[in-house]
Structure formats: C-alpha cells, structure tokens
Design a protein around this motif. Structure first.
Motif, PDB file in Angstrom:
ATOM      1  N   TRP A   1     -67.300  44.273 -71.919  1.00  0.00           N
ATOM      2  CA  TRP A   1     -66.125  44.462 -71.073  1.00  0.00           C
ATOM      3  C   TRP A   1     -65.072  45.345 -71.753  1.00  0.00           C
ATOM      4  N   TYR A   2     -65.211  45.519 -73.049  1.00  0.00           N
ATOM      5  CA  TYR A   2     -64.163  46.202 -73.824  1.00  0.00           C
ATOM      6  C   TYR A   2     -64.681  47.530 -74.344  1.00  0.00           C
ATOM      7  N   GLN A   3     -64.744  48.498 -73.455  1.00  0.00           N
ATOM      8  CA  GLN A   3     -65.273  49.816 -73.792  1.00  0.00           C
ATOM      9  C   GLN A   3     -64.266  50.939 -73.520  1.00  0.00           C
ATOM     10  N   ASP A   4     -63.003  50.576 -73.319  1.00  0.00           N
ATOM     11  CA  ASP A   4     -61.988  51.603 -73.056  1.00  0.00           C
ATOM     12  C   ASP A   4     -61.799  52.491 -74.278  1.00  0.00           C
ATOM     13  N   LYS A   5     -61.575  53.753 -74.033  1.00  0.00           N
ATOM     14  CA  LYS A   5     -61.308  54.688 -75.122  1.00  0.00           C
ATOM     15  C   LYS A   5     -59.891  54.458 -75.636  1.00  0.00           C
ATOM     16  N   PRO A   6     -59.729  54.292 -76.974  1.00  0.00           N
ATOM     17  CA  PRO A   6     -58.371  54.097 -77.521  1.00  0.00           C
ATOM     18  C   PRO A   6     -57.436  55.229 -77.127  1.00  0.00           C
ATOM     19  N   VAL A   7     -56.207  54.891 -76.789  1.00  0.00           N
ATOM     20  CA  VAL A   7     -55.245  55.916 -76.378  1.00  0.00           C
ATOM     21  C   VAL A   7     -54.811  56.740 -77.592  1.00  0.00           C
ATOM     22  N   GLN A   8     -54.230  57.886 -77.327  1.00  0.00           N
ATOM     23  CA  GLN A   8     -53.628  58.706 -78.373  1.00  0.00           C
ATOM     24  C   GLN A   8     -52.193  58.210 -78.602  1.00  0.00           C
ATOM     25  N   LEU A   9     -51.939  57.654 -79.772  1.00  0.00           N
ATOM     26  CA  LEU A   9     -50.641  57.040 -80.033  1.00  0.00           C
ATOM     27  C   LEU A   9     -49.524  58.060 -80.172  1.00  0.00           C
TER      28      LEU A   9
ATOM     29  N   PRO B   1     -55.084  46.918 -73.576  1.00  0.00           N
ATOM     30  CA  PRO B   1     -56.207  46.802 -74.515  1.00  0.00           C
ATOM     31  C   PRO B   1     -56.548  48.121 -75.195  1.00  0.00           C
ATOM     32  N   ALA B   2     -56.494  49.226 -74.452  1.00  0.00           N
ATOM     33  CA  ALA B   2     -56.796  50.535 -75.033  1.00  0.00           C
ATOM     34  C   ALA B   2     -55.725  50.959 -76.029  1.00  0.00           C
ATOM     35  N   ILE B   3     -54.501  50.491 -75.823  1.00  0.00           N
ATOM     36  CA  ILE B   3     -53.422  50.786 -76.773  1.00  0.00           C
ATOM     37  C   ILE B   3     -53.652  50.024 -78.072  1.00  0.00           C
ATOM     38  N   ILE B   4     -53.966  48.730 -77.944  1.00  0.00           N
ATOM     39  CA  ILE B   4     -54.221  47.928 -79.146  1.00  0.00           C
ATOM     40  C   ILE B   4     -55.461  48.439 -79.876  1.00  0.00           C
ATOM     41  N   ALA B   5     -56.428  48.936 -79.136  1.00  0.00           N
ATOM     42  CA  ALA B   5     -57.652  49.461 -79.752  1.00  0.00           C
ATOM     43  C   ALA B   5     -57.357  50.620 -80.696  1.00  0.00           C
ATOM     44  N   ALA B   6     -56.230  51.288 -80.479  1.00  0.00           N
ATOM     45  CA  ALA B   6     -55.858  52.429 -81.321  1.00  0.00           C
ATOM     46  C   ALA B   6     -55.050  52.010 -82.544  1.00  0.00           C
ATOM     47  N   CYS B   7     -54.708  50.723 -82.645  1.00  0.00           N
ATOM     48  CA  CYS B   7     -53.887  50.230 -83.758  1.00  0.00           C
ATOM     49  C   CYS B   7     -54.757  49.796 -84.937  1.00  0.00           C
ATOM     50  N   ASN B   8     -54.118  49.634 -86.085  1.00  0.00           N
ATOM     51  CA  ASN B   8     -54.809  49.132 -87.273  1.00  0.00           C
ATOM     52  C   ASN B   8     -54.852  47.614 -87.291  1.00  0.00           C
ATOM     53  N   ALA B   9     -53.804  46.990 -86.788  1.00  0.00           N
ATOM     54  CA  ALA B   9     -53.709  45.529 -86.777  1.00  0.00           C
ATOM     55  C   ALA B   9     -52.898  45.116 -85.553  1.00  0.00           C
ATOM     56  N   SER B  10     -53.001  43.827 -85.204  1.00  0.00           N
ATOM     57  CA  SER B  10     -52.213  43.287 -84.101  1.00  0.00           C
ATOM     58  C   SER B  10     -51.511  42.016 -84.563  1.00  0.00           C
ATOM     59  N   VAL B  11     -50.390  41.709 -83.920  1.00  0.00           N
ATOM     60  CA  VAL B  11     -49.634  40.501 -84.247  1.00  0.00           C
ATOM     61  C   VAL B  11     -49.278  39.759 -82.967  1.00  0.00           C
ATOM     62  N   LEU B  12     -49.515  38.446 -82.959  1.00  0.00           N
ATOM     63  CA  LEU B  12     -48.961  37.582 -81.920  1.00  0.00           C
ATOM     64  C   LEU B  12     -48.111  36.538 -82.639  1.00  0.00           C
ATOM     65  N   ALA B  13     -46.790  36.658 -82.489  1.00  0.00           N
ATOM     66  CA  ALA B  13     -45.856  35.851 -83.278  1.00  0.00           C
ATOM     67  C   ALA B  13     -45.367  34.617 -82.536  1.00  0.00           C
TER      68      ALA B  13
ATOM     69  N   GLY C   1     -62.185  45.256 -82.523  1.00  0.00           N
ATOM     70  CA  GLY C   1     -62.312  45.392 -83.969  1.00  0.00           C
ATOM     71  C   GLY C   1     -61.002  45.652 -84.678  1.00  0.00           C
ATOM     72  N   VAL C   2     -59.893  45.155 -84.105  1.00  0.00           N
ATOM     73  CA  VAL C   2     -58.564  45.320 -84.699  1.00  0.00           C
ATOM     74  C   VAL C   2     -58.170  44.000 -85.361  1.00  0.00           C
TER      75      VAL C   2
END
Length: 343
Positions: A146-154, A231-243, A261-262
């Motif tokens: 289900w998670y095959q979106d291309k990462p966005v250009q940040l 999801p495609a935005i987070i896919a372009a990140c190195n890490a994610s945070v839920l605080a 894989g983030v």
C-alpha cells in the motif's frame, strides 16, 4: 481486513455510507454493501434498517467501528440472537461512572470489545464490569504494497539538498505534543543541517507560530499545512517524530513512517511503543520529555548508518508483526471465540 476476512470464508456484509471510496473493491471481494450510516448517536431509522439487515441475514455477529454506529447497532441488536462487537481505537475517555459510556462500549448488550492495541485493551479493562476477557486486542494490519508513493522533493518547502530532515505528522491538538517537540529544538545544535518539517492542520495557530519564532532554529522549521500526500512527505525524511503526551491508539502516522523505512521516534503512550522495538526499529521516549526528543534526533543525526538501519528494521517490523493477513486471522479467532462463548 474485512476483505481478508471474506477470503477466509466469512460471509461479510457492510453497512456504511453510500459511494464510499472502496465500494468497488468490497463488491469485487463478494462483500454486499448496504447504504446506511447513522448521522446521530440515536437514530430510529438507522436502528430500523440495521435491525432489518441483522434479522434477514441471520448473522452470527455484528461489529461496529465508531460511536454512532455502535450506539445504533446496540439498540438494533436488542432481542436478537447475534453477538455484538465494538472497535476501540484509543486509550482514555471511557469511565464506568460516565452514563454516556453505557450507550457504546459499556452497554450490557456488547459481548466483545476489540482494541487496536494492548495499551488500549489494558486501559479499557479497568472500566468494564465482569469478564475482563471481553476486552481483547487485534492490531490494525497493513501491507507494504500500500505504501509505494514516490517521496516528494523537499525543496518545495525550502529544505536544501543534504539536510537531515525530521518529519512530524499531526494536527495541532493538546495531546499531540507539538509544543514539546518545538521545545526540543532549543536543545539541538544552533549550527547544524537538522531541519524540522511539520505536516498537519493548525500549524498557523498563534501559539505554534510563537513557539516557532522563539526557536533558535526557526529558519529550519518548515510547515506544509494539511496534505493528502503526507506519507510521501514523510518518505522523503530521514526520521519521524510523534511527540504525543497521551491517548494514542496505534497511530497510522508512525506506521506510515515505518512502512517507508523512515526511523521513528515515538513517545511511550498508548500503542505507539508497541509498534517498535526500542533502539532497534525505533526510539521510545518518555511522554512530555523535550530533552529525550532532542537526544533521539541527535543520535540519529550523528549516525547515518544507524538511522538507515533503524528505518529498515522498522519496515521489516511492519511486515512481520503488523500485516493485514495476521490481523484478519486474529479477528477471525476473536469472532469464533465470541460466537461460541469461549473467552
């Protein structure tokens, strides 16, 4: 999960809103759709419709997923030989001394409460009467396909190439801990290539804007607003945070990060901590601790290899522990136990 349940041989019919997005997929899977969903917690016409469906189909069980559906289904099932199951997706906001809770999960007509996480189950078991085993857990399963979106250009958010980007997807609510996350930015190196990317509604509020302006890395904090391609935005990140500071169920934003894989950083509240193995497929924090958030970001920033490996392990954990086929089998087992009074 309902489609997977049908594949296991369960006769499934779905009472839902007309013209739903996945209607065609349900029908292709042999699931009959009934265009009916209550707009209020107590709706006589919806109760009549649901009761008619239950009687005509002679169903063994009815399973409801939100408070409006639960309340109306509870009334519709009165006097019928059908087991009643409800879905619970977060901790908190239920108390045995609150009369309104007896319209939904604490209603005596409810036979089983299916929780999205163990934390949700443990919290709810404190409030039910009688058999605590009526409250159980079935993880909401996913599929990496289900998670095959291309990462966005940040770059569209003003983030330069080569930056270490930490993403956070959360609408601004008190329990989501955005002020804690922004406080953590005060503890990060003033001169670094760490950038924070905030995705969600409410980021333009006066409170959040003031917290951003007061941060020493204000020029490295970027806001996207609400985005359907989160999801495609987070896919372009190195890490994610839920605080989050409280009341998480099994947060989809963390699952999406892991599926791409983030490396996830999560506070130990609700089911968030169940998604990861601390230090292997993510980093677990004390809720409300800005210092721990900052230390976790620094840890991943300082070791590109660990950050990458942790993201890969996170992806593998979704596949091995939170797959939709596993969830369907677990739900099948719960239905069987409930119908046969074996819990």
């Amino acid at each position: 999960m309902l489609i997977e349940l049908a594949k296991l041989g369960v006769h499934v019919e779905l009472v839902t809103q007309p013209d739903i997005e996945y209607g065609k997929r349900f029908e292709e899977a042999g699931i009959k759709l009934h265009a009916c969903h209550p707009a209020k917690k107590f709706e006589l016409e919806a109760i009549r419709r649901i009761r008619g469906i239950l009687k005509k189909g002679q169903f063994d069980a009815v399973y409801s997923f939100n408070n409006k559906a639960i309340t109306n289904a509870n009334f519709a099932a009165l006097g019928l030989p059908v087991k009643v199951l409800t879905y619970r997706g977060q901790t908190g906001n239920i108390n045995r001394w609150d009369p309104s809770c007896y319209l939904t999960h604490l209603n005596p007509r409810v036979d089983r409460i299916v929780c999205v996480s163990k934390a949700t189950r443990d919290d709810l078991q404190n409030h039910v009467w009688g058999n605590k085993h009526k409250v159980c857990t079935v993880y909401k399963g996913h599929n990496l396909d289900w998670y095959q979106d291309k990462p966005v250009q940040l770059g569209e958010f003003g983030i330069p190439d080569g930056a270490f980007v930490v993403g956070s997807v959360a609408n601004v609510r008190p329990r989501k801990g955005l002020p804690v996350l922004l406080k953590a930015t005060h503890m990060l190196p003033a001169e670094s290539n760490i950038h924070l990317l905030l995705v969600g509604k409410g980021m333009d509020s006066e409170e959040i804007q003031e917290l951003i302006k007061s941060s020493p890395m204000a020029n490295r904090i970027h806001i996207t607003g609400f985005r359907r391609d989160a999801p495609a935005i987070i896919a372009a990140c190195n890490a994610s945070v839920l605080a989050s500071t409280k009341r998480e169920g099994l947060p989809k934003t963390v699952i999406e990060s892991m599926a791409y894989g983030v490396a996830p950083i999560v506070s130990d509240t609700g089911g968030s901590a169940e998604l990861i193995e601390d230090g292997i497929s993510g980093i677990r924090l004390t809720p409300g601790s800005a210092e721990e958030i900052a230390n976790a970001i620094l840890r991943l920033h300082q070791s590109e290899d660990e950050c990458s490996l942790m993201g890969q392990k996170a992806k593998e954990r979704i596949k091995s522990h939170f797959h939709v086929e596993q969830s369907a089998h677990e739900l099948y087992k719960v239905l069987e136990e409930t119908i046969n009074d074996e819990f």
